[in-house]
Design a protein around this motif. Structure first.
Motif, mmCIF file in Angstrom:
data_model
loop_
_atom_site.group_PDB
_atom_site.id
_atom_site.type_symbol
_atom_site.label_atom_id
_atom_site.label_comp_id
_atom_site.label_asym_id
_atom_site.label_seq_id
_atom_site.Cartn_x
_atom_site.Cartn_y
_atom_site.Cartn_z
ATOM 1 N N ASP A 124 12.785 -4.350 -0.444
ATOM 2 C CA ASP A 124 12.206 -4.916 0.776
ATOM 3 C C ASP A 124 10.687 -4.787 0.819
ATOM 4 O O ASP A 124 10.042 -5.272 1.729
ATOM 5 N N LEU A 125 10.117 -4.149 -0.191
ATOM 6 C CA LEU A 125 8.670 -4.037 -0.307
ATOM 7 C C LEU A 125 8.132 -4.957 -1.398
ATOM 8 O O LEU A 125 6.924 -5.146 -1.535
ATOM 9 N N ALA A 138 10.094 5.389 -5.969
ATOM 10 C CA ALA A 138 9.840 3.972 -5.691
ATOM 11 C C ALA A 138 9.372 3.246 -6.945
ATOM 12 O O ALA A 138 9.805 2.126 -7.234
ATOM 13 N N ILE A 185 1.709 5.283 -0.754
ATOM 14 C CA ILE A 185 2.908 6.125 -0.799
ATOM 15 C C ILE A 185 2.615 7.310 -1.703
ATOM 16 O O ILE A 185 1.854 7.208 -2.663
ATOM 17 N N VAL A 213 11.536 -1.026 -4.940
ATOM 18 C CA VAL A 213 11.865 -1.082 -3.507
ATOM 19 C C VAL A 213 11.957 -2.556 -3.142
ATOM 20 O O VAL A 213 10.940 -3.253 -3.008
ATOM 21 N N TYR A 261 -0.158 0.862 -3.462
ATOM 22 C CA TYR A 261 0.745 1.267 -2.382
ATOM 23 C C TYR A 261 0.301 2.600 -1.783
ATOM 24 O O TYR A 261 -0.048 3.538 -2.521
ATOM 25 N N LEU A 283 2.641 -0.549 3.759
ATOM 26 C CA LEU A 283 2.742 0.299 2.571
ATOM 27 C C LEU A 283 1.965 -0.283 1.396
ATOM 28 O O LEU A 283 1.379 0.463 0.609
ATOM 29 N N ARG A 284 1.955 -1.608 1.271
ATOM 30 C CA ARG A 284 1.134 -2.224 0.236
ATOM 31 C C ARG A 284 -0.241 -2.538 0.808
ATOM 32 O O ARG A 284 -0.364 -3.196 1.847
ATOM 33 N N GLY A 290 14.729 2.422 1.177
ATOM 34 C CA GLY A 290 13.599 1.554 0.885
ATOM 35 C C GLY A 290 12.364 1.885 1.697
ATOM 36 O O GLY A 290 11.984 3.049 1.858
ATOM 37 N N SER A 291 11.747 0.862 2.264
ATOM 38 C CA SER A 291 10.487 1.026 2.990
ATOM 39 C C SER A 291 10.602 1.989 4.158
ATOM 40 O O SER A 291 9.673 2.762 4.439
ATOM 41 N N SER A 292 11.719 1.961 4.857
ATOM 42 C CA SER A 292 11.859 2.833 6.019
ATOM 43 C C SER A 292 11.770 4.300 5.616
ATOM 44 O O SER A 292 11.163 5.119 6.326
#
Length: 436
Positions: free
Chosen positions: A204-205, A197, A189, A202, A187, A65-66, A46-48
């Protein structure tokens, strides 16, 4: 600087032309293994994993990230006035062109009491990828988001690489373009991880999966889109840009040269081709390229692109042979600059977008023509189209029969079902008339 290929006196078949066509040597498939690993890391971590990939590839760890909605709104307010005006005009023109791509519902009546409605239903959620790297692409925000909005997509997420120069956020001009379009889900990313993603979400995001992913990118992005296809729809595996110019002795060598240079500056793998029946024009264009290419700010990148195996001046016997070469190539961008442009255009079958006449450069299509600049590359124009509202639409048929028209076809339907050794199909129809 640029090679010359002489096909005069030859009549190659389409198969032989495909073998002769200059192409970049980089293959998307070589990035597949690395892209798969990056996607799987995001699915597992996920985010990590996305933070780790930003640090690894973008050399920055985003604060978040967002991107906060307030930052997007501020970026829109801070756009340089002429850039803002250009984006607003581009949005208006692309909106008008995209609206023309949405088919109206159609109803047919196979028999009295029987209807088949053809409707075009948008996906509910789309993901847009806007690359970073050597250039900044607010125009790609417009070209991807507007068709989705015109199609009726209600939820759009935008991903673009974190920028070290801007504290790990998305480039402010990208954010500004998103803000003008009302996009508040952005995002920071990039790369294959971003495609994964968008495709799988994701948790947790708070990033929910999308149904269609559009937008260009490097070979790793293209490989990632190939890998997630089937879980989501994609527009295409867009690779390095291409321009092919068909021109004859009456074309302006300087204009042809600057158009080839303009696309070569995108990337070292960009392809620039002139196909002409005039050796004199070919020599003049080569001379103009040698004179003008060193003067552009992107001179180093242009030099690599034009000297590569994917770029060439191709000499042919006549304009019919030039069109045949172009059809075999299937260019992303095709320019026609000849004494009779319409006659050449009538011979063209395969191209992402076609730019006709000396005052219609590809650069116009990149920004303000109203056409879309997200187009098939690598020969995919031979069997696919560029991005449009239709990318986000699915044709659906709605069938409605009353009892009488069903009864009219029942006997023949039962016969067909038995011929196919699927008698239960016919029994399902017969049952509707055998009950008391």
């Amino acid at each position: 600087m640029i090679q010359t290929t002489d096909l005069r006196g030859q009549t190659p078949s389409r198969r032989e032309l495909l073998a002769l066509i200059p192409r970049a040597t980089v293959d998307v498939s070589v990035a597949t293994e690395a892209a798969a690993a990056l996607i799987e890391a995001v699915r597992a971590g996920g985010s990590s994993a996305l933070f780790e990939q930003a640090e690894r590839f973008d050399r920055v760890r985003p604060a978040a990230l967002r991107v906060p909605a307030a930052d997007i709104a501020a970026a829109a307010d801070a756009l340089e006035p002429l850039v803002r005006a250009a984006l607003v005009e581009s949005i208006a023109r692309v909106t008008a062109s995209s609206a023309a791509q949405v088919p109206a519902p159609q109803t047919t009546h196979p028999a009295p009491g029987a209807t088949v409605v053809q409707r075009w239903q948008p996906v509910a959620r789309a993901g847009v990828y806007v690359p970073g790297g050597k250039a900044v692409y607010p125009s790609s925000v417009v070209m991807n988001v507007v068709p989705a909005q015109v199609a009726g997509v209600s939820s759009i997420a935008l991903a673009s690489p974190a920028q070290a120069a801007f504290g790990g956020s998305v480039h402010p001009t990208i954010l500004g373009a998103a803000g003008l379009l009302g996009i508040d889900e952005v995002y920071a990313i990039g790369g294959a991880g971003a495609i994964g993603a968008l495709a799988y979400g994701v948790a947790d995001l708070g990033l929910e999966p999308v149904q269609v992913i559009s937008g260009p990118g490097n070979n790793f992005v293209a490989a990632a889109k190939r890998l997630v296809r089937g879980s989501v729809g994609i527009d295409a595996e867009a690779g390095a840009t291409e321009i092919l110019v068909i021109a004859d002795a009456e074309a302006d060598a300087t204009l042809v040269a600057v158009d080839l240079i303009s696309q070569a500056e995108h990337d070292e793998q960009a392809a620039a081709l002139l196909v002409t029946d005039s050796a004199a024009l070919g020599s003049a264009v080569a001379a103009e390229i040698a004179r003008l290419a060193p003067l552009t700010a992107s001179a180093e990148r242009v030099a690599v692109s034009l000297a590569g195996p994917q770029s060439a001046i191709v000499l042919v016997d006549d304009l019919a042979a030039a069109a045949a070469f172009s059809n075999a190539y299937g260019p992303e961008h095709l320019e026609i600059q000849t004494r009779d442009d319409d006659a050449v255009l009538a011979l063209i079958e395969n191209a992402g977008a076609i730019f006709v006449g000396p005052h219609t450069p590809v650069s116009l299509g990149d920004y303000l023509a109203g056409s879309n600049h997200v187009l098939p590359t690598g020969g995919q124009a031979r069997f696919s189209s560029g991005l449009g509202a239709y990318t986000f639409l699915r044709p659906q048929q709605i069938v409605r029969y009353a009892a009488e028209p069903l009864a009219d076809v029942a006997e023949r339907l039962v016969a067909l079902s038995r011929a196919e050794l699927l008698p239960a199909h016919g029994e399902a129809v017969a049952a509707r008339f055998e009950r008391p």
